[in-house]
Write a protein that holds these residues in place. Structure first.
Motif, PDB file in Angstrom:
ATOM      1  N   VAL A 186       6.267  -7.447  -1.417  1.00 38.88           N
ATOM      2  CA  VAL A 186       5.435  -7.480  -0.215  1.00 38.88           C
ATOM      3  C   VAL A 186       5.282  -6.048   0.278  1.00 38.88           C
ATOM      4  O   VAL A 186       6.159  -5.205   0.070  1.00 38.88           O
ATOM      5  CB  VAL A 186       6.046  -8.360   0.895  1.00 38.88           C
ATOM      6  CG1 VAL A 186       6.065  -9.817   0.492  1.00 38.88           C
ATOM      7  CG2 VAL A 186       7.443  -7.889   1.265  1.00 38.88           C
ATOM      8  N   THR A 187       4.176  -5.786   0.928  1.00 39.47           N
ATOM      9  CA  THR A 187       3.899  -4.458   1.455  1.00 39.47           C
ATOM     10  C   THR A 187       4.120  -4.456   2.957  1.00 39.47           C
ATOM     11  O   THR A 187       3.537  -5.283   3.683  1.00 39.47           O
ATOM     12  CB  THR A 187       2.451  -4.039   1.143  1.00 39.47           C
ATOM     13  OG1 THR A 187       2.262  -4.054  -0.278  1.00 39.47           O
ATOM     14  CG2 THR A 187       2.173  -2.629   1.668  1.00 39.47           C
ATOM     15  N   LEU A 188       4.975  -3.563   3.421  1.00 33.97           N
ATOM     16  CA  LEU A 188       5.305  -3.452   4.833  1.00 33.97           C
ATOM     17  C   LEU A 188       4.845  -2.103   5.366  1.00 33.97           C
ATOM     18  O   LEU A 188       4.725  -1.129   4.618  1.00 33.97           O
ATOM     19  CB  LEU A 188       6.822  -3.580   5.049  1.00 33.97           C
ATOM     20  CG  LEU A 188       7.531  -4.761   4.392  1.00 33.97           C
ATOM     21  CD1 LEU A 188       9.021  -4.664   4.640  1.00 33.97           C
ATOM     22  CD2 LEU A 188       6.987  -6.081   4.918  1.00 33.97           C
ATOM     23  N   TYR A 189       4.604  -2.054   6.658  1.00 31.43           N
ATOM     24  CA  TYR A 189       4.277  -0.793   7.323  1.00 31.43           C
ATOM     25  C   TYR A 189       5.406  -0.485   8.294  1.00 31.43           C
ATOM     26  O   TYR A 189       5.552  -1.141   9.320  1.00 31.43           O
ATOM     27  CB  TYR A 189       2.945  -0.891   8.061  1.00 31.43           C
ATOM     28  CG  TYR A 189       2.450   0.440   8.568  1.00 31.43           C
ATOM     29  CD1 TYR A 189       1.905   1.379   7.687  1.00 31.43           C
ATOM     30  CD2 TYR A 189       2.537   0.769   9.914  1.00 31.43           C
ATOM     31  CE1 TYR A 189       1.456   2.607   8.140  1.00 31.43           C
ATOM     32  CE2 TYR A 189       2.093   2.001  10.378  1.00 31.43           C
ATOM     33  CZ  TYR A 189       1.549   2.909   9.493  1.00 31.43           C
ATOM     34  OH  TYR A 189       1.109   4.135   9.955  1.00 31.43           O
ATOM     35  N   LYS A 190       6.242   0.501   7.923  1.00 37.08           N
ATOM     36  CA  LYS A 190       7.417   0.836   8.714  1.00 37.08           C
ATOM     37  C   LYS A 190       7.529   2.353   8.856  1.00 37.08           C
ATOM     38  O   LYS A 190       7.277   3.096   7.901  1.00 37.08           O
ATOM     39  CB  LYS A 190       8.699   0.303   8.054  1.00 37.08           C
ATOM     40  CG  LYS A 190       8.709  -1.194   7.807  1.00 37.08           C
ATOM     41  CD  LYS A 190       9.997  -1.655   7.150  1.00 37.08           C
ATOM     42  CE  LYS A 190      11.184  -1.545   8.079  1.00 37.08           C
ATOM     43  NZ  LYS A 190      12.404  -2.179   7.518  1.00 37.08           N
ATOM     44  N   LEU A 191       7.924   2.796  10.039  1.00 38.41           N
ATOM     45  CA  LEU A 191       8.147   4.220  10.299  1.00 38.41           C
ATOM     46  C   LEU A 191       6.951   5.057   9.865  1.00 38.41           C
ATOM     47  O   LEU A 191       7.096   6.090   9.206  1.00 38.41           O
ATOM     48  CB  LEU A 191       9.431   4.705   9.601  1.00 38.41           C
ATOM     49  CG  LEU A 191      10.724   4.006  10.014  1.00 38.41           C
ATOM     50  CD1 LEU A 191      11.915   4.654   9.339  1.00 38.41           C
ATOM     51  CD2 LEU A 191      10.891   4.013  11.519  1.00 38.41           C
ATOM     52  N   THR A 193       4.906  -9.366   7.167  1.00 35.56           N
ATOM     53  CA  THR A 193       4.066  -8.161   7.069  1.00 35.56           C
ATOM     54  C   THR A 193       3.278  -7.876   8.343  1.00 35.56           C
ATOM     55  O   THR A 193       2.503  -6.920   8.382  1.00 35.56           O
ATOM     56  CB  THR A 193       3.073  -8.292   5.899  1.00 35.56           C
ATOM     57  OG1 THR A 193       2.210  -9.414   6.128  1.00 35.56           O
ATOM     58  CG2 THR A 193       3.812  -8.490   4.575  1.00 35.56           C
ATOM     59  N   ARG A 194       3.487  -8.672   9.370  1.00 30.26           N
ATOM     60  CA  ARG A 194       2.727  -8.459  10.605  1.00 30.26           C
ATOM     61  C   ARG A 194       3.133  -7.143  11.280  1.00 30.26           C
ATOM     62  O   ARG A 194       4.327  -6.809  11.316  1.00 30.26           O
ATOM     63  CB  ARG A 194       2.941  -9.623  11.568  1.00 30.26           C
ATOM     64  CG  ARG A 194       2.333 -10.927  11.083  1.00 30.26           C
ATOM     65  CD  ARG A 194       2.489 -12.035  12.105  1.00 30.26           C
ATOM     66  NE  ARG A 194       1.982 -13.297  11.594  1.00 30.26           N
ATOM     67  CZ  ARG A 194       1.998 -14.425  12.285  1.00 30.26           C
ATOM     68  NH1 ARG A 194       2.489 -14.452  13.516  1.00 30.26           N
ATOM     69  NH2 ARG A 194       1.525 -15.537  11.752  1.00 30.26           N
ATOM     70  N   PRO A 195       2.184  -6.419  11.822  1.00 25.97           N
ATOM     71  CA  PRO A 195       2.517  -5.179  12.523  1.00 25.97           C
ATOM     72  C   PRO A 195       3.291  -5.467  13.804  1.00 25.97           C
ATOM     73  O   PRO A 195       3.114  -6.509  14.437  1.00 25.97           O
ATOM     74  CB  PRO A 195       1.140  -4.564  12.830  1.00 25.97           C
ATOM     75  CG  PRO A 195       0.195  -5.722  12.823  1.00 25.97           C
ATOM     76  CD  PRO A 195       0.732  -6.676  11.811  1.00 25.97           C
ATOM     77  N   ASN A 196       4.187  -4.541  14.147  1.00 31.93           N
ATOM     78  CA  ASN A 196       4.970  -4.613  15.386  1.00 31.93           C
ATOM     79  C   ASN A 196       5.973  -5.758  15.414  1.00 31.93           C
ATOM     80  O   ASN A 196       6.478  -6.117  16.492  1.00 31.93           O
ATOM     81  CB  ASN A 196       4.047  -4.714  16.606  1.00 31.93           C
ATOM     82  CG  ASN A 196       3.077  -3.556  16.690  1.00 31.93           C
ATOM     83  OD1 ASN A 196       3.436  -2.401  16.444  1.00 31.93           O
ATOM     84  ND2 ASN A 196       1.823  -3.846  17.029  1.00 31.93           N
ATOM     85  N   LEU A 197       6.257  -6.359  14.259  1.00 32.67           N
ATOM     86  CA  LEU A 197       7.289  -7.384  14.208  1.00 32.67           C
ATOM     87  C   LEU A 197       8.653  -6.719  14.405  1.00 32.67           C
ATOM     88  O   LEU A 197       8.911  -5.641  13.869  1.00 32.67           O
ATOM     89  CB  LEU A 197       7.255  -8.112  12.865  1.00 32.67           C
ATOM     90  CG  LEU A 197       8.214  -9.293  12.691  1.00 32.67           C
ATOM     91  CD1 LEU A 197       7.869 -10.421  13.661  1.00 32.67           C
ATOM     92  CD2 LEU A 197       8.164  -9.811  11.250  1.00 32.67           C
TER      93      LEU A 197
END
Length: 301
Positions: free
Chosen positions: A167-172, A142-146
């Motif tokens: 899990v919650t991801l931050y993508k696009l 879930t780390r940013p910029n992975l």
């Protein structure tokens, strides 16, 4: 692949990168015997990267420890076990040694700019038994910029380890929730409509751009890792069969532009039958492809 000393074989940096990728593919496909033979070959070649030499030796030692063929019984019930199941059993029997190796693999994930080595570590983490692995992987994913491929590989590793939940991801530029148990364990396990897009690209490229087919599958896998779990991915799954051509044409043009530095948009739209009523959908797909290309082609693994 011989095991004699290969003093006349010199490995240059690009060659080392290629073999790192091949080792990852072998481990993903559970081709452990081939990986051992390749590692023995590589360790007898000449090159100047002593760190890689040490990592190859550690990986070889681990595989030989986990996969000593002569120790596997040949009873009928054992013959039905997969290589992965046998490796898991060997690791379980090694107890503390396996836990110490797991800690080394987890530490390898923290090394920046080492994508190939992190992928190898993730592949091995799918097999080890250690109480911290799932927790660390869920946080790490879930780390940013992975790197998108690392993030997706972490999800696959968790799925193979039997992890459940979401899990919650931050993508696009969006927040997305993915269920670990639904993650395709291999790229072959994606839904049928996903594979139809790749088959369409291969069909067209065979006659129009034969060299493109060599790059298409790897690039498509990278794109799936990039887009997995996002609203665009879910939309791709919901779309009707006409959108196979939409995504295939977008991938084809992206490959021509970024690999071959060519590409005729109008010609491709005609080849894939993208008529005016599909043009808006194609432009949306192509825009996502351009986002992908800006991320991946600027720093390919």
């Amino acid at each position: 692949m011989t095991e004699q000393v290969n003093d006349n074989v010199i490995l240059f940096p690009k060659t080392i990168e290629y073999y790192q990728y091949e080792l990852t593919r072998m481990l993903e496909a559970e081709r452990y015997g081939e990986a051992v033979r390749l590692l023995r070959f590589l360790l007898n070649c000449r090159h100047h990267d002593h760190r890689v030499q040490g990592e190859w030796q550690s990986l070889l030692d681990w595989l030989q420890m986990m996969f000593p063929e002569e120790q596997f019984p040949l009873e009928d019930e054992q013959e039905e076990l997969t290589e992965e199941e046998l490796l898991r059993e060997q690791l379980r029997l090694r107890g503390r040694e396996g836990e110490e190796y797991a800690e080394k693999l987890l530490a390898a994930l923290e090394q920046p700019y080492e994508v190939d080595k992190q992928l190898l570590a993730l592949e091995q983490l799918a097999l080890v038994e250690h109480p911290r692995v799932n927790e660390v992987l869920e946080e790490w994913a879930t780390r940013p910029n992975l790197h998108p491929m690392l993030q997706f590989k972490a999800l696959q590793t968790l799925q193979r380890r039997g992890a459940t939940g979401s899990v919650t991801l931050y993508k696009l530029n969006e927040e997305t929730v993915v269920d670990l148990e639904d993650t395709p364990p291999t790229f072959d396990d994606f839904p049928a409509q996903i594979h139809e897009i790749m088959l369409r690209v291969q069909e067209i490229s065979e006659t129009q751009h034969p060299a493109l087919s060599y790059f298409a599958q790897e690039t498509w896998n990278e794109f799936l890792a990039f887009i997995y779990g996002t609203s665009q991915y879910r939309q791709m799954l919901r779309q009707d069969s006409s959108c196979v051509d939409v995504w295939a044409a977008a991938l084809h043009l992206t490959l021509l532009e970024h690999v071959f530095h060519s590409g005729d948009r109008e010609e491709l739209l005609d080849l894939y039958g993208i008529t005016s009523h599909l043009l808006f959908q194609w432009e949306q797909a192509y825009r996502v492809m351009k986002q992908f290309a800006a991320t991946m082609f600027s720093g390919r693994m």
